[in-house]
Scaffold this motif. Structure first.
Motif, PDB file in Angstrom:
ATOM      1  N   PHE A 503       1.280  -1.245  -0.098  1.00  0.00           N
ATOM      2  CA  PHE A 503       0.176  -0.070   0.343  1.00  0.00           C
ATOM      3  C   PHE A 503       0.439   1.323  -0.129  1.00  0.00           C
ATOM      4  CE2 PHE A 503      -2.865  -2.449   1.449  1.00  0.00           C
ATOM      5  CZ  PHE A 503      -4.138  -2.218   0.625  1.00  0.00           C
ATOM      6  N   GLY A 504       2.116   1.298  -0.571  1.00  0.00           N
ATOM      7  CA  GLY A 504       3.141   2.428  -0.409  1.00  0.00           C
ATOM      8  C   GLY A 504       3.523   2.595   1.253  1.00  0.00           C
ATOM      9  N   LEU A 505       2.963   1.925   2.445  1.00  0.00           N
ATOM     10  CA  LEU A 505       4.189   2.305   3.655  1.00  0.00           C
ATOM     11  C   LEU A 505       4.888   1.627   4.305  1.00  0.00           C
ATOM     12  CD1 LEU A 505       0.300   3.333   3.299  1.00  0.00           C
ATOM     13  CD2 LEU A 505       0.621   2.006   5.736  1.00  0.00           C
ATOM     14  N   ALA A 506       5.353   1.679   4.732  1.00  0.00           N
ATOM     15  CA  ALA A 506       6.500   1.358   5.624  1.00  0.00           C
ATOM     16  C   ALA A 506       6.032   0.268   6.663  1.00  0.00           C
ATOM     17  CB  ALA A 506       7.847   2.511   6.341  1.00  0.00           C
ATOM     18  N   GLY A 507       6.679  -1.374   6.727  1.00  0.00           N
ATOM     19  CA  GLY A 507       6.623  -2.607   6.387  1.00  0.00           C
ATOM     20  C   GLY A 507       7.192  -2.581   7.457  1.00  0.00           C
ATOM     21  N   LYS A 508       6.840  -3.014   8.591  1.00  0.00           N
ATOM     22  CA  LYS A 508       8.510  -4.017  10.024  1.00  0.00           C
ATOM     23  C   LYS A 508       7.652  -5.390  11.065  1.00  0.00           C
ATOM     24  CE  LYS A 508      12.167  -0.349  10.572  1.00  0.00           C
ATOM     25  NZ  LYS A 508      12.457   0.033   9.085  1.00  0.00           N
ATOM     26  N   THR A 509       8.830  -6.010  10.577  1.00  0.00           N
ATOM     27  CA  THR A 509       8.431  -7.318  11.139  1.00  0.00           C
ATOM     28  C   THR A 509       9.338  -7.103  12.222  1.00  0.00           C
ATOM     29  OG1 THR A 509       7.483  -8.485   9.258  1.00  0.00           O
ATOM     30  CG2 THR A 509       8.162 -10.081  12.168  1.00  0.00           C
ATOM     31  N   VAL A 510       8.707  -6.890  13.769  1.00  0.00           N
ATOM     32  CA  VAL A 510       9.067  -6.426  15.501  1.00  0.00           C
ATOM     33  C   VAL A 510       9.805  -8.155  16.311  1.00  0.00           C
ATOM     34  CG1 VAL A 510       9.105  -5.543  17.420  1.00  0.00           C
ATOM     35  CG2 VAL A 510       8.678  -4.634  15.155  1.00  0.00           C
ATOM     36  N   LYS A 511      10.912  -7.892  16.197  1.00  0.00           N
ATOM     37  CA  LYS A 511      11.651  -9.543  16.316  1.00  0.00           C
ATOM     38  C   LYS A 511      11.816  -8.919  17.444  1.00  0.00           C
ATOM     39  CE  LYS A 511      11.091 -12.481  12.741  1.00  0.00           C
ATOM     40  NZ  LYS A 511      11.296 -13.428  11.733  1.00  0.00           N
ATOM     41  N   ASN A 512      12.772  -8.304  18.318  1.00  0.00           N
ATOM     42  CA  ASN A 512      13.441  -7.580  18.745  1.00  0.00           C
ATOM     43  C   ASN A 512      13.078  -6.654  19.480  1.00  0.00           C
ATOM     44  OD1 ASN A 512      15.219  -7.676  20.917  1.00  0.00           O
ATOM     45  ND2 ASN A 512      17.051  -7.830  19.636  1.00  0.00           N
ATOM     46  N   LEU A 513      12.394  -6.490  20.680  1.00  0.00           N
ATOM     47  CA  LEU A 513      12.567  -5.118  21.152  1.00  0.00           C
ATOM     48  C   LEU A 513      12.837  -3.973  21.752  1.00  0.00           C
ATOM     49  CD1 LEU A 513       9.513  -7.495  23.622  1.00  0.00           C
ATOM     50  CD2 LEU A 513       8.980  -5.853  22.038  1.00  0.00           C
ATOM     51  N   ASP A 514      14.087  -4.679  21.755  1.00  0.00           N
ATOM     52  CA  ASP A 514      15.358  -3.371  21.927  1.00  0.00           C
ATOM     53  C   ASP A 514      15.604  -3.101  20.776  1.00  0.00           C
ATOM     54  OD1 ASP A 514      15.556  -5.358  24.596  1.00  0.00           O
ATOM     55  OD2 ASP A 514      17.831  -6.027  23.592  1.00  0.00           O
ATOM     56  N   ASP A 515      15.298  -2.935  19.511  1.00  0.00           N
ATOM     57  CA  ASP A 515      14.613  -2.740  19.105  1.00  0.00           C
ATOM     58  C   ASP A 515      14.212  -0.647  18.784  1.00  0.00           C
ATOM     59  OD1 ASP A 515      17.057  -4.121  17.141  1.00  0.00           O
ATOM     60  OD2 ASP A 515      15.012  -5.096  16.093  1.00  0.00           O
ATOM     61  N   LEU A 516      12.914  -1.246  20.005  1.00  0.00           N
ATOM     62  CA  LEU A 516      12.227  -0.186  19.730  1.00  0.00           C
ATOM     63  C   LEU A 516      12.605   1.399  20.036  1.00  0.00           C
ATOM     64  CD1 LEU A 516       9.222  -1.726  21.433  1.00  0.00           C
ATOM     65  CD2 LEU A 516       9.190  -0.374  19.299  1.00  0.00           C
ATOM     66  N   PRO A 517      13.145   1.473  20.425  1.00  0.00           N
ATOM     67  CA  PRO A 517      13.711   2.948  20.612  1.00  0.00           C
ATOM     68  C   PRO A 517      13.741   3.421  19.497  1.00  0.00           C
ATOM     69  CG  PRO A 517      14.170   2.207  22.720  1.00  0.00           C
ATOM     70  CD  PRO A 517      13.979   0.987  21.968  1.00  0.00           C
ATOM     71  N   ARG A 518      14.926   2.333  18.942  1.00  0.00           N
ATOM     72  CA  ARG A 518      15.666   3.346  17.214  1.00  0.00           C
ATOM     73  C   ARG A 518      14.702   3.259  16.612  1.00  0.00           C
ATOM     74  NH1 ARG A 518      16.481   0.900  13.451  1.00  0.00           N
ATOM     75  NH2 ARG A 518      16.548  -1.867  14.492  1.00  0.00           N
ATOM     76  N   LEU A 519      14.078   2.344  16.569  1.00  0.00           N
ATOM     77  CA  LEU A 519      12.324   2.866  15.507  1.00  0.00           C
ATOM     78  C   LEU A 519      11.826   3.617  15.690  1.00  0.00           C
ATOM     79  CD1 LEU A 519      11.973  -1.479  15.257  1.00  0.00           C
ATOM     80  CD2 LEU A 519      13.156  -0.659  13.575  1.00  0.00           C
ATOM     81  N   VAL A 520      11.032   3.757  16.913  1.00  0.00           N
ATOM     82  CA  VAL A 520      10.589   5.147  17.412  1.00  0.00           C
ATOM     83  C   VAL A 520      11.597   5.935  16.558  1.00  0.00           C
ATOM     84  CG1 VAL A 520       9.716   6.106  18.964  1.00  0.00           C
ATOM     85  CG2 VAL A 520       9.078   3.573  18.992  1.00  0.00           C
ATOM     86  N   ALA A 521      11.948   6.485  16.697  1.00  0.00           N
ATOM     87  CA  ALA A 521      12.490   8.024  17.062  1.00  0.00           C
ATOM     88  C   ALA A 521      13.009   7.749  15.375  1.00  0.00           C
ATOM     89  CB  ALA A 521      14.887   7.279  17.330  1.00  0.00           C
ATOM     90  N   GLU A 522      13.218   6.503  14.341  1.00  0.00           N
ATOM     91  CA  GLU A 522      12.942   6.853  13.295  1.00  0.00           C
ATOM     92  C   GLU A 522      11.495   7.367  13.000  1.00  0.00           C
ATOM     93  OE1 GLU A 522      17.002   3.330  12.520  1.00  0.00           O
ATOM     94  OE2 GLU A 522      14.797   2.951  11.849  1.00  0.00           O
ATOM     95  N   PHE A 523      10.489   6.533  12.916  1.00  0.00           N
ATOM     96  CA  PHE A 523       9.494   6.990  13.035  1.00  0.00           C
ATOM     97  C   PHE A 523       9.155   8.839  13.291  1.00  0.00           C
ATOM     98  CE2 PHE A 523       4.949   7.602  13.709  1.00  0.00           C
ATOM     99  CZ  PHE A 523       4.533   6.603  12.253  1.00  0.00           C
ATOM    100  N   ALA A 524       9.456   8.954  14.324  1.00  0.00           N
ATOM    101  CA  ALA A 524       9.570  10.235  14.618  1.00  0.00           C
ATOM    102  C   ALA A 524      10.260  11.169  13.655  1.00  0.00           C
ATOM    103  CB  ALA A 524       9.349  10.352  16.074  1.00  0.00           C
ATOM    104  N   ALA A 525      11.047  10.314  13.119  1.00  0.00           N
ATOM    105  CA  ALA A 525      12.209  11.702  12.378  1.00  0.00           C
ATOM    106  C   ALA A 525      11.207  11.555  11.214  1.00  0.00           C
ATOM    107  CB  ALA A 525      13.356  11.158  12.198  1.00  0.00           C
ATOM    108  N   GLY A 526      11.395  10.199  10.606  1.00  0.00           N
ATOM    109  CA  GLY A 526      10.087  10.140   9.207  1.00  0.00           C
ATOM    110  C   GLY A 526       9.371  10.787   9.188  1.00  0.00           C
ATOM    111  N   GLY A 527       7.849  10.570   9.647  1.00  0.00           N
ATOM    112  CA  GLY A 527       7.225  10.884   9.677  1.00  0.00           C
ATOM    113  C   GLY A 527       6.406   9.685   8.516  1.00  0.00           C
ATOM    114  N   GLY A 528       4.867  10.341   8.274  1.00  0.00           N
ATOM    115  CA  GLY A 528       3.774   9.315   7.356  1.00  0.00           C
ATOM    116  C   GLY A 528       3.591   8.205   8.702  1.00  0.00           C
ATOM    117  N   ALA A 529       3.824   6.953   7.483  1.00  0.00           N
ATOM    118  CA  ALA A 529       2.888   5.582   8.230  1.00  0.00           C
ATOM    119  C   ALA A 529       3.426   4.530   7.756  1.00  0.00           C
ATOM    120  CB  ALA A 529       1.195   5.631   7.431  1.00  0.00           C
TER     121      ALA A 529
END
Ligand SMILES: Cc1ncc(C[n+]2csc(CCOP(=O)(O)OP(=O)(O)O)c2C)c(N)n1
Ligand SMILES: [Mg+2]
Length: 555
Positions: A503-529
């Motif tokens: 659908f043109g959105l970013a997609g991730k399969t989250v396997k490691n919960l330790d990645d969350l702070p980094r993923l959240v920071a990237e999402f916050a910086a990039g915006g979108g959906a």
């Protein structure tokens, strides 16, 4: 003015909506509403064009709840209207003010393939249906629909035959005053002194008080007053599911009381001898049908107190008042007390206990949904908007004690799955300045996954978190507990990250919960959906299901 240059009825109808202050409309077009919708958009209303009519109304519901205003949607006649039969009862039960502009089949034809008797369909949902068949009265009729939606806090569907919509407007250019200007503006209702004295006597005699608040308390701004009452009685605080987070900063808040009560809450509620219910309708699920507080008397503070609700005798003691004024008057009337149920050890337990500590066997490579929620609770910024959906996983998502009520939306009075994505769109439209996080189940998201395209097209800043157990969790846990075949409830882990990318959105399969702070920071910086797919174990059973199906919990 010649007939060609005269405005059409659809122009005037669109103006009547603009006059009502409508600035956002969730729409799906067809012959019977497209001219009206096109004009409404031209007049400056933001049109959110969704991909299923159900989602137009469901998004309008969340928008209405968030903005405390009328939500507006539009659908075409016939098949556009029949798609609304799940969303409307949900809006009725959640007391949400909506106006839906629906077309109707043309009156001039003896036959029309999309014709259906729309009124009984709509009224069966509990919504009101207005046929607008008299052109001269239509602007007033639109105003009246808004008046009714606001006053009765329920959806009103207006049906306008589309051949009438195309007629030249012969009436006045002046539209009626908008509904908002006509509504009575009563001041909050103070309590009667006799009721206050009676309630104060009851409270003074209680040892273990729980102040239990619902959306009425939220709307009346009674949160601080409830905290003061709980403090003066030495008691605890709790909320209904939709009001969760009202006391998020209070160390003596034990969370939700109902099907979603955390472990520590269950324990303390058992001991309560008085529950003071403030601004809540005492629905069946609140308080677990009364089973959560077997020893407690109930005092209800509400503008419309009840003795029996949803088939149960709920409250024997009543204080009729605005939630804030009633609680303040009661607190003022209470003598200071030297004894207290609360203490520091209790606050520490409330703070440090897990919502659910039951141990399950989790296969390698899969996450425990409770760990995923705890990690999300830590990683997601405090000012983002949250939306909880439905299904078994919503129990876990509801356990985010640091999230304030005004940032966490739950509407689930009709118990339908599939609404999360629409609710997220409604919140995104109401709060375009910040990210919206949707917590959903795989089955629920799949039910209206097409709306990922709407989110993308409208540039909404939405992060979808899927608690993917590869199953209809609610069903599989119950079937297992009864030793029944699981067919129809287990589907396997489909790839939501791939679907999102389609659908043109970013997609991730989250396997490691330790990645969350980094993923959240990237999402916050990039915006979108984006869609983040958490593959969780289908072995973790919520406490509610374990209580209702004790056999299954042992397996
Ligand atoms: C519209 C509708 N259809 C069916 C149901 C029955 N139902 C309740 S929960 C559920 C499963 C939801 O699955 P999912 O979204 O994956 O959440 P989970 O329960 O697995 O956490 C179903 C099918 C319902 N509540 N609403
Ligand atoms: Mg599931």
């Amino acid at each position: 003015m010649t007939t060609e240059t005269k405005p059409r009825l659809y122009d005037i109808l669109a103006k009547a909506f603009t006059q009502e202050g409508v600035r956002t409309c969730f729409a799906l077009l067809g012959d019977a509403n497209m001219n009206w919708a096109a004009r409404l958009g031209e007049q400056g209303c933001r049109m959110v064009y969704v991909r299923h009519e159900h989602c137009a109304v469901a998004a309008a519901m969340a928008y209405a709840r968030k903005n405390r205003d009328v939500g507006v949607a539009t659908v075409t006649c016939g098949p556009g209207v029949t798609q609304l039969i799940t969303a409307l009862p949900a809006a009725v039960r959640a007391h949400l003010s909506l106006v839906v502009f629906a077309g109707e089949a043309p009156l001039k034809s003896g036959w029309y393939n999309q014709e259906i008797d729309q009124a009984p369909l709509i009224t069966a949902t509990g919504a009101a249906y207005h046929r607008l068949h008299m052109p001269e009265r239509m602007p007033v009729a639109v105003r009246d629909a808004f008046l009714q939606a606001r006053r009765e806090r329920r959806p009103v569907v207006i049906g306008v035959p589309f051949d009438l919509q195309g007629r030249p407007w012969e009436g006045s250019a002046t539209l009626p005053k908008p509904s908002r200007e006509l509504l009575p503006r009563p001041s909050p209702m103070p309590p009667h002194p006799d009721d206050v004295a009676g309630a104060a006597k009851l409270v003074a005699g209680a040892e273990r008080v729980v102040v239990f608040a619902g959306l009425g308390a939220v709307e009346a701004g009674a949160g601080p007053a409830c905290r003061a009452l709980a403090a003066k009685t030495g008691g605890l605080l709790s909320t209904t599911l939709p009001a969760r987070g009202l006391f998020h900063e209070d160390p003596f808040c034990i969370g939700i009381s109902g099907s979603f009560t955390p472990e520590v809450g269950l324990e303390y509620l058992k001991e309560a001898d008085l529950v003071i219910a403030v601004g809540c309708s005492l629905a069946y699920h609140a308080g677990g049908g009364g089973q959560l507080w077997p020893k407690a008397k109930m005092l209800q503070i509400d503008i419309d107190p009840v003795a029996v609700s949803q088939g149960q005798e709920v409250a024997r003691h009543h204080l009729r008042a605005d939630a804030r004024l009633g609680v303040e008057a009661l607190t003022a009337a209470l003598p200071a007390r030297s004894r207290s149920w609360r203490n520091d050890a209790m606050a520490a337990r409330i703070r440090d206990s897990k919502p659910d500590s039951h141990v399950f066997d989790i296969a390698p490579g899969l996450l425990d949904p409770r760990d995923a929620v705890a990690a999300l609770e830590k990683a997601l910024p405090r000012d983002w908007e949250m939306v909880n959906s439905s299904g078994h996983c919503s129990w876990f998502f509801a356990q985010m004690p640091s999230r304030p009520q005004e940032k966490f939306l739950t509407i689930r009075e009709f118990g339908a799955i599939g609404n999360g994505i629409s609710f997220a769109m409604g919140v995104a439209a109401a709060r375009p300045d910040r990210p919206v996080v949707l917590f959903d189940g795989d089955g629920s998201l799949m039910m209206h996954v097409q709306e990922l395209e709407t989110i993308k097209r409208h540039g909404m800043n939405v992060l979808v978190i899927v608690m993917n157990d590869g199953a209809y969790g609610s069903e599989v846990h119950k079937l297992r507990s009864e030793g029944m075949p699981e067919d129809g409830s287990v589907f396997g882990y489909c790839d939501f990250a791939g679907i999102a990318r389609g659908f043109g959105l970013a997609g991730k399969t989250v396997k490691n919960l330790d990645d969350l702070p980094r993923l959240v920071a990237e999402f916050a910086a990039g915006g979108g959906a984006a869609v983040w797919d958490f593959h969780v174990s289908d072995k973790v059973v919520s406490p509610t299901i374990r209580r209702a199906h004790p056999q299954g919990a042992k397996k």
